[in-house]
Write a protein that holds these residues in place. Sequence first.
Motif, PDB file in Angstrom:
ATOM      1  N   ALA A   1      88.271 143.281 103.871  1.00 44.59           N
ATOM      2  CA  ALA A   1      87.089 142.920 103.142  1.00 44.59           C
ATOM      3  C   ALA A   1      85.872 143.874 102.665  1.00 44.59           C
ATOM      4  N   VAL A   2      85.887 144.751 103.539  1.00 42.73           N
ATOM      5  CA  VAL A   2      84.784 145.696 103.283  1.00 42.73           C
ATOM      6  C   VAL A   2      85.207 147.174 102.794  1.00 42.73           C
TER       7      VAL A   2
ATOM      8  N   CYS B   1      85.843 148.885 100.395  1.00 44.06           N
ATOM      9  CA  CYS B   1      85.595 148.908  98.901  1.00 44.06           C
ATOM     10  C   CYS B   1      85.543 150.309  98.578  1.00 44.06           C
TER      11      CYS B   1
ATOM     12  N   ASP C   1      83.732 151.351  96.573  1.00 51.08           N
ATOM     13  CA  ASP C   1      82.294 151.373  95.828  1.00 51.08           C
ATOM     14  C   ASP C   1      81.368 151.308  96.988  1.00 51.08           C
TER      15      ASP C   1
ATOM     16  N   GLY D   1      87.328 135.732 107.803  1.00 51.12           N
ATOM     17  CA  GLY D   1      88.211 136.965 107.480  1.00 51.12           C
ATOM     18  C   GLY D   1      88.495 136.708 105.801  1.00 51.12           C
TER      19      GLY D   1
ATOM     20  N   ALA E   1      85.585 136.824 103.707  1.00 45.57           N
ATOM     21  CA  ALA E   1      85.001 138.040 103.537  1.00 45.57           C
ATOM     22  C   ALA E   1      85.723 138.955 102.175  1.00 45.57           C
ATOM     23  N   VAL E   2      86.959 138.489 102.430  1.00 43.82           N
ATOM     24  CA  VAL E   2      88.186 139.157 101.321  1.00 43.82           C
ATOM     25  C   VAL E   2      87.923 138.832 100.113  1.00 43.82           C
ATOM     26  N   LEU E   3      87.447 137.405  99.994  1.00 47.59           N
ATOM     27  CA  LEU E   3      87.176 137.079  98.918  1.00 47.59           C
ATOM     28  C   LEU E   3      85.880 137.261  98.194  1.00 47.59           C
TER      29      LEU E   3
ATOM     30  N   SER F   1      83.962 140.122  98.997  1.00 49.46           N
ATOM     31  CA  SER F   1      83.365 141.330  99.170  1.00 49.46           C
ATOM     32  C   SER F   1      83.094 142.220  98.254  1.00 49.46           C
ATOM     33  N   CYS F   2      83.991 142.251  97.124  1.00 49.58           N
ATOM     34  CA  CYS F   2      83.771 143.491  96.257  1.00 49.58           C
ATOM     35  C   CYS F   2      83.885 142.871  95.027  1.00 49.58           C
TER      36      CYS F   2
END
Lengths: 624, 363
Positions: free
Chosen positions: A17-18, A20, A22, B13, B16-18, B20-21
């Motif tokens: 999830a983290v 990335c 960026d 989790g 967070a995936v959905l 986070s970016c």
Amino acid sequence: MNKIKSIALAALLGATAVSCDDVLYENVNPDVAHRNTCSLGLPVLVFYSSQVNYDHAEYNIYLSQCLTTMGKSQTGTYAYKSGWQFLTMNRHPQWRRHFYDIGVNGKELIANAESLGSLNYEYIARVIRLMSTQLTTDAFGDMPRSQAYESNSPKYDTQASIYDWMLKEADNLTDEPGAEDPFYSKAVNCETNQKIDVSQDRVYAGDLSKWKGLAYAIKARLLLRNIPNVDRSAATCQKIIETAQKAIDTWRGGDAIYGAWFGSEPRYNFDGGVTEENAQWSESQPIINAWESRDNRLTEAVPSKFFMENCLGVINQGDELKQGFYDKENGYGNDPRLLLLFRPNKGPISASNASEKVMLRYLENNIGAGSTYKQSHFPTLYCGAYAAAKDAYTPLFTMEELYFIQAEAYYWMGNKEQACALAKEATRWNIQRHLDRFQKDNPSPTGGLTVPTDQCRPQGTNTALKRWDRMVTAFLENEKVEKTKPASEIGNMHYFFNPSQYTLSDLMMQKYIAMYMQPEQWTDLRRYHYSNNRNGYGIGDDKEIVYPGLRRPYNLYQAFWIDGLTDAEKENTWVQRYNYDPETEEKYNLAELERLGAAKNYKWLRKPMIWAEDYGVRKSLTAE
Amino acid sequence: MKIQYKTLLLTLGAVAVLTSCEKNDPLESVVEPGQKVPTAYWEVGSTACKAGESFTFQGKYTVDYEGASPSYSEVWYRVVRDESAAATVKLGGASLNYTKTVADNQVMRSYQPIARFSHDLAEWAGHEFQITGSVPVSRTLKPVNWTDIATWDGDRFNQYYPEGFADEFNNEVINLLTKDSTYYNALRQVYISHPFTMEQFAAANAKYKVNFPTNIDMTKEDNGAGEKSDLWFSTTQASEAAIIGWYYVTIDAAGNKIIHEVAKDVQKKEGINYYPVYDSAEWVFCRYDDDLGAIISTVRSAYIPAFKDLLASITFDQWIYDSANKVYKVEFSRKYSLDAQFRVYDSNGEEGIANDVRTISIN
């Protein structure tokens, strides 16, 4: 195992999830140095040692009523030259200069020097820090010291505790017997010292023995603060004299850089060039880093009546149609420095007489010039040792000041003859200081010496040189030489160096002139309670008036300086300090200002320094 | 580990995936939020238009979804009125610089459809429909300006200016002239240039026990202005001959400054600073001010109520009359503007509105 699998799966999901592309890292600018070396840090600090002197002198020359402007406003961007409405000013450069430019750079230099094992850097940094602390506390009073740099809102130390620290630091820097942590010998004898040359230290090229002279000089200045309000005892006066003598001896020992009399007094010499390469008082009006400094606005300044009449003794004073005219035998008045510090200009003879003539014009402080006059009618001020040229120098301390310090101590010991002799010698050399610059800028085509004549034009003829000598003699000796009248018969009709009738006023008025463009000019005025014949503040057992002719500026900001005050109260209500820098202290340390009663409080401006309280209030400079 | 913890961890989790970016937004690729409506954009030919004429526009739209087709488009606008009314005092001369201004900004008519354009009029431009047209503007929206008028018209003033404007203006001017010495010169100018009658001065003398001259010859061409100018005099250059007395200042318990005026031949007391009082008209206190380093003149406080009475007799139109240019200094303006929108409708009646509201000022 199931538990572990679940945790591992969750952790993996979290990582996904983290993770990335960026992700933001802290940006590092590769074009900016993040650490400094001693060899790069020292030149900055030495430069700021001259700048901090200039910063204070630039305010103080107006606060001491030496210069004024053509205006008469109660309020303005420059409160110190208008109606003293300080609370709306947005910045005082002196604060940042001490706590940032000198404080932060000095702190880093000291840390670097210690880690490098080159204590000569640390020594110079500490001497400059001592001088800057003295200048800053004498303008602001209480301020951060022991807790500075620990947070954005450090506790302020009392001025007395800062004086205690300064005197101890001066002892440490001069290895005085009894010093808590003598540092001079340690620094000089440090075997791992790196070589400091003139490219790093433009004042002394790393010669610590000469920097030691500045530590003595600052200590003498600090001890002088005992007079006349704290401790006038003979023992204190003797200590002042001895400390000043050590500075004199130090600077006159070894290779004297600036001749036998000035010795090696500390001068920051400018080369002339672009911005910071030019002398601060010069015509190029350098501004250091734009918003954080003030340029010299001598192009908008006008000499004050007090300075021109009472101090320098301009000729024919009081006669509107003749005052400030040039006299062939006596120049522009009693004091030959009238020809060295100003270049008179053409303009109307008076408000009611439009005929134009070259005259030395001046104004009462903040009274306004009237519509008849333009700035160009008033004298050009880019003259004298400090303001004449782009390659002039800014002294960190002058030899004359040491003489006047001694003279004052002798006076309070009752030895008026010695006081008079020292003041006279200092004055003679102060004239020479300014003449040296004049001669450098105005060389004779034949290679000989020149002197200023009418309109301050140079002449190198024998007649002109002899006439100049007569003027100096008439002023210093009160002698009539040929047609040149003695000082007591022209201008302010006063002879300042009469040993048999020597007064405190004679001494301090001459010191005032010698401190032209120096921070001490205002300090002395405050120390002597702005004593003048309007407020009648007599000093000492004989109730001597020290600055006859001095008066409060006109058009002071009414709400702060006029309303609710009787005539007598007004005369004794003068500005005694700057308010704390509004740009930093009011934003980050307001609680401390409120604790002191200094937050947006105009009465704080009237509160005297610990050395300017009435005689008897305080018995010691260092006791709380 | 209990099942609920496992579930919680997995849920966290997944969330967070959905979230986070920004560059990886799986939500947008699996759902379509909102109702589909026509997409519209437009531009106007000019941001100004004369009342009674029309403004042109070009609209662009698409209906790029299943089950509908473009039907028609409309231009809507609302009408906004800006009013500003000001008056400037001229009677006190250049030294009294006072202008009273009121301003008003109101929506006079809310959004309404003004013109409809059938989809038939639009042309396909390869990727969108384009339509051009014009929209009418009523001639009643013509701006009004009423400035520096040569003849006073009370009816129009009342029509354009809010109620009470003139009274408030008069009171503020009188207050400025009499509250302190700031407008001393302006008050003198009013005294000289306004044709107060001798009866008015006599009445003020009687009522307030003051002593205005009442023998001014008002029949002269200048209405006595020259004579009044001589009567209201003060000293400007310090001289011994002009000193008519002395004053000194004390401060009372409340910190107020009290001025004590004494005769020229008074026996001066030690320790008191006496400053000169200079020759001037009877209602003027002309003195040297040591704080300013100059001679200053103020109207004596005993005369202030009398001056207030005299000034109250001056009418609004007299205050604002500019005798040099022979006009009354009013400045009224009323102008309108339109906030216009472009809206497109599909065959299901769904409405798409262009984001850009175009403002058109009417001249």
